[in-house]
Motif scaffolding. Structure first.
Motif, PDB file in Angstrom:
ATOM      1  N   TRP A  59       0.842  -1.206   0.000  1.00  0.00           N
ATOM      2  CA  TRP A  59       0.000   0.000   0.000  1.00  0.00           C
ATOM      3  C   TRP A  59       0.871   1.247   0.000  1.00  0.00           C
ATOM      4  O   TRP A  59       1.867   1.312   0.716  1.00  0.00           O
ATOM      5  N   PRO A  60       0.483   2.279  -0.767  1.00  0.00           N
ATOM      6  CA  PRO A  60       1.279   3.518  -0.819  1.00  0.00           C
ATOM      7  C   PRO A  60       1.033   4.430   0.387  1.00  0.00           C
ATOM      8  O   PRO A  60       0.657   5.590   0.257  1.00  0.00           O
ATOM      9  N   MET A  61       1.279   3.874   1.574  1.00  0.00           N
ATOM     10  CA  MET A  61       1.146   4.639   2.819  1.00  0.00           C
ATOM     11  C   MET A  61       2.517   5.165   3.217  1.00  0.00           C
ATOM     12  O   MET A  61       3.542   4.645   2.786  1.00  0.00           O
ATOM     13  N   THR A  62       2.514   6.147   4.098  1.00  0.00           N
ATOM     14  CA  THR A  62       3.777   6.622   4.649  1.00  0.00           C
ATOM     15  C   THR A  62       4.302   5.582   5.638  1.00  0.00           C
ATOM     16  O   THR A  62       3.542   4.745   6.147  1.00  0.00           O
ATOM     17  N   GLU A  63       5.580   5.665   5.915  1.00  0.00           N
ATOM     18  CA  GLU A  63       6.157   4.760   6.908  1.00  0.00           C
ATOM     19  C   GLU A  63       5.498   4.972   8.274  1.00  0.00           C
ATOM     20  O   GLU A  63       5.244   4.017   9.001  1.00  0.00           O
ATOM     21  N   ALA A  64       5.209   6.220   8.610  1.00  0.00           N
ATOM     22  CA  ALA A  64       4.550   6.512   9.892  1.00  0.00           C
ATOM     23  C   ALA A  64       3.189   5.820   9.968  1.00  0.00           C
ATOM     24  O   ALA A  64       2.821   5.270  11.014  1.00  0.00           O
ATOM     25  N   GLN A  65       2.434   5.834   8.888  1.00  0.00           N
ATOM     26  CA  GLN A  65       1.135   5.174   8.874  1.00  0.00           C
ATOM     27  C   GLN A  65       1.286   3.669   9.049  1.00  0.00           C
ATOM     28  O   GLN A  65       0.545   3.046   9.813  1.00  0.00           O
ATOM     29  N   LYS A  66       2.253   3.093   8.355  1.00  0.00           N
ATOM     30  CA  LYS A  66       2.479   1.652   8.490  1.00  0.00           C
ATOM     31  C   LYS A  66       2.868   1.301   9.923  1.00  0.00           C
ATOM     32  O   LYS A  66       2.391   0.302  10.476  1.00  0.00           O
ATOM     33  N   GLN A  67       3.696   2.118  10.541  1.00  0.00           N
ATOM     34  CA  GLN A  67       4.133   1.852  11.921  1.00  0.00           C
ATOM     35  C   GLN A  67       2.971   1.915  12.901  1.00  0.00           C
ATOM     36  O   GLN A  67       2.927   1.149  13.852  1.00  0.00           O
ATOM     37  N   THR A  68       2.014   2.814  12.657  1.00  0.00           N
ATOM     38  CA  THR A  68       0.865   2.879  13.570  1.00  0.00           C
ATOM     39  C   THR A  68       0.107   1.564  13.561  1.00  0.00           C
ATOM     40  O   THR A  68      -0.376   1.121  14.604  1.00  0.00           O
ATOM     41  N   ILE A  69       0.024   0.932  12.401  1.00  0.00           N
ATOM     42  CA  ILE A  69      -0.669  -0.358  12.298  1.00  0.00           C
ATOM     43  C   ILE A  69       0.173  -1.452  12.938  1.00  0.00           C
ATOM     44  O   ILE A  69      -0.334  -2.254  13.737  1.00  0.00           O
ATOM     45  N   LEU A  70       1.452  -1.506  12.615  1.00  0.00           N
ATOM     46  CA  LEU A  70       2.315  -2.533  13.190  1.00  0.00           C
ATOM     47  C   LEU A  70       2.346  -2.439  14.718  1.00  0.00           C
ATOM     48  O   LEU A  70       2.384  -3.460  15.398  1.00  0.00           O
ATOM     49  N   ASN A  71       2.313  -1.215  15.237  1.00  0.00           N
ATOM     50  CA  ASN A  71       2.344  -0.992  16.691  1.00  0.00           C
ATOM     51  C   ASN A  71       0.964  -1.073  17.324  1.00  0.00           C
ATOM     52  O   ASN A  71       0.852  -1.007  18.552  1.00  0.00           O
ATOM     53  N   ARG A  72      -0.077  -1.142  16.503  1.00  0.00           N
ATOM     54  CA  ARG A  72      -1.466  -1.107  16.970  1.00  0.00           C
ATOM     55  C   ARG A  72      -1.690   0.127  17.846  1.00  0.00           C
ATOM     56  O   ARG A  72      -2.368   0.085  18.865  1.00  0.00           O
ATOM     57  N   ASP A  73      -1.125   1.239  17.397  1.00  0.00           N
ATOM     58  CA  ASP A  73      -1.278   2.518  18.085  1.00  0.00           C
ATOM     59  C   ASP A  73      -2.392   3.280  17.371  1.00  0.00           C
ATOM     60  O   ASP A  73      -2.153   4.049  16.445  1.00  0.00           O
ATOM     61  N   TYR A  74      -3.612   3.029  17.813  1.00  0.00           N
ATOM     62  CA  TYR A  74      -4.768   3.581  17.122  1.00  0.00           C
ATOM     63  C   TYR A  74      -4.875   5.095  17.268  1.00  0.00           C
ATOM     64  O   TYR A  74      -5.359   5.764  16.350  1.00  0.00           O
ATOM     65  N   ASN A  75      -4.410   5.650  18.371  1.00  0.00           N
ATOM     66  CA  ASN A  75      -4.409   7.112  18.496  1.00  0.00           C
ATOM     67  C   ASN A  75      -3.481   7.733  17.461  1.00  0.00           C
ATOM     68  O   ASN A  75      -3.823   8.725  16.819  1.00  0.00           O
ATOM     69  N   ALA A  76      -2.295   7.152  17.290  1.00  0.00           N
ATOM     70  CA  ALA A  76      -1.366   7.653  16.275  1.00  0.00           C
ATOM     71  C   ALA A  76      -1.951   7.457  14.881  1.00  0.00           C
ATOM     72  O   ALA A  76      -1.763   8.301  13.995  1.00  0.00           O
ATOM     73  N   ALA A  77      -2.671   6.352  14.682  1.00  0.00           N
ATOM     74  CA  ALA A  77      -3.307   6.119  13.379  1.00  0.00           C
ATOM     75  C   ALA A  77      -4.342   7.204  13.082  1.00  0.00           C
ATOM     76  O   ALA A  77      -4.458   7.659  11.940  1.00  0.00           O
ATOM     77  N   LEU A  78      -5.076   7.631  14.099  1.00  0.00           N
ATOM     78  CA  LEU A  78      -6.021   8.739  13.903  1.00  0.00           C
ATOM     79  C   LEU A  78      -5.275  10.007  13.507  1.00  0.00           C
ATOM     80  O   LEU A  78      -5.713  10.749  12.627  1.00  0.00           O
ATOM     81  N   ASP A  79      -4.135  10.253  14.160  1.00  0.00           N
ATOM     82  CA  ASP A  79      -3.323  11.428  13.820  1.00  0.00           C
ATOM     83  C   ASP A  79      -2.809  11.356  12.384  1.00  0.00           C
ATOM     84  O   ASP A  79      -2.598  12.390  11.747  1.00  0.00           O
ATOM     85  N   GLU A  80      -2.609  10.140  11.902  1.00  0.00           N
ATOM     86  CA  GLU A  80      -2.105   9.932  10.538  1.00  0.00           C
ATOM     87  C   GLU A  80      -3.225   9.873   9.503  1.00  0.00           C
ATOM     88  O   GLU A  80      -2.998   9.501   8.361  1.00  0.00           O
ATOM     89  N   GLY A  81      -4.440  10.207   9.921  1.00  0.00           N
ATOM     90  CA  GLY A  81      -5.557  10.276   8.978  1.00  0.00           C
ATOM     91  C   GLY A  81      -6.476   9.078   8.986  1.00  0.00           C
ATOM     92  O   GLY A  81      -7.397   8.990   8.167  1.00  0.00           O
ATOM     93  N   GLY A  82      -6.233   8.149   9.894  1.00  0.00           N
ATOM     94  CA  GLY A  82      -7.109   6.991   9.987  1.00  0.00           C
ATOM     95  C   GLY A  82      -8.482   7.380  10.518  1.00  0.00           C
ATOM     96  O   GLY A  82      -8.618   8.311  11.298  1.00  0.00           O
ATOM     97  N   ASN A  83      -9.478   6.662  10.072  1.00  0.00           N
ATOM     98  CA  ASN A  83     -10.841   6.852  10.546  1.00  0.00           C
ATOM     99  C   ASN A  83     -11.171   5.665  11.447  1.00  0.00           C
ATOM    100  O   ASN A  83     -10.920   4.513  11.069  1.00  0.00           O
ATOM    101  N   ILE A  84     -11.715   5.927  12.615  1.00  0.00           N
ATOM    102  CA  ILE A  84     -11.943   4.877  13.597  1.00  0.00           C
ATOM    103  C   ILE A  84     -12.799   3.742  13.042  1.00  0.00           C
ATOM    104  O   ILE A  84     -12.588   2.573  13.366  1.00  0.00           O
ATOM    105  N   TYR A  85     -13.741   4.052  12.171  1.00  0.00           N
ATOM    106  CA  TYR A  85     -14.604   3.008  11.627  1.00  0.00           C
ATOM    107  C   TYR A  85     -13.855   2.130  10.630  1.00  0.00           C
ATOM    108  O   TYR A  85     -14.173   0.949  10.485  1.00  0.00           O
ATOM    109  N   PHE A  86     -12.863   2.675   9.960  1.00  0.00           N
ATOM    110  CA  PHE A  86     -12.010   1.868   9.089  1.00  0.00           C
ATOM    111  C   PHE A  86     -10.999   1.099   9.931  1.00  0.00           C
ATOM    112  O   PHE A  86     -10.726  -0.073   9.669  1.00  0.00           O
TER     113      PHE A  86
END
Length: 134
Positions: A59-86
């Motif tokens: 996926w063409p995500m940033t490294e920071a976005q990928k790390q939020t998923i690998l770390n299961r850091d959902y707050n950081a994922a929200l900061d990186e543009g993630g939507n809680i429902y996704f």
């Protein structure tokens, strides 16, 4: 004097403990959210669970976005543009309920988080502005 749309939207960043999903966040997190939605298909969930990093690298995500998923850091994922429902597709893939996952985002146990929500949610008393500290 009339407030610009940018000034208005900037006010959302001053709400402690809250991330308002704006168009700017949506643009930033487009591919992160597309990755999450891919987990709706069983075959994609299996590929992700077999090698998370390899699947994320598709996926063409940033490294920071990928790390939020690998770390299961959902707050950081929200900061990186993630939507809680996704993002729910990720924690569902991990076998977590919405309650369990959101509890981790608050630093509360799922039981304490559930009790707080049943009692009416977070108290309106306390820190209301990051910049003003009140």
């Amino acid at each position: 004097m009339k407030q610009s749309i940018h000034e208005y939207l900037a006010e959302f960043e001053d709400i402690p403990g809250t991330r308002v999903y704006t168009a700017q966040r949506g643009r930033k997190g487009y591919w992160l959210n597309q990755f999450c939605m891919s987990l709706m298909k069983p075959e994609n969930r299996e590929r992700f669970k077999a090698d998370e990093r390899a699947y994320l690298d598709e996926w063409p995500m940033t490294e920071a976005q990928k790390q939020t998923i690998l770390n299961r850091d959902y707050n950081a994922a929200l900061d990186e543009g993630g939507n809680i429902y996704f993002l729910a597709k990720v924690f569902s893939t991990d076998g977590l309920s919405f309650l369990q996952a959101v509890g981790t985002m608050t630093g509360m146990t799922p039981e304490d988080y559930q009790a707080m929500m049943i009692a009416g949610g977070r108290s309106p008393e306390g820190l209301r502005s990051i910049k003003d500290g009140n």
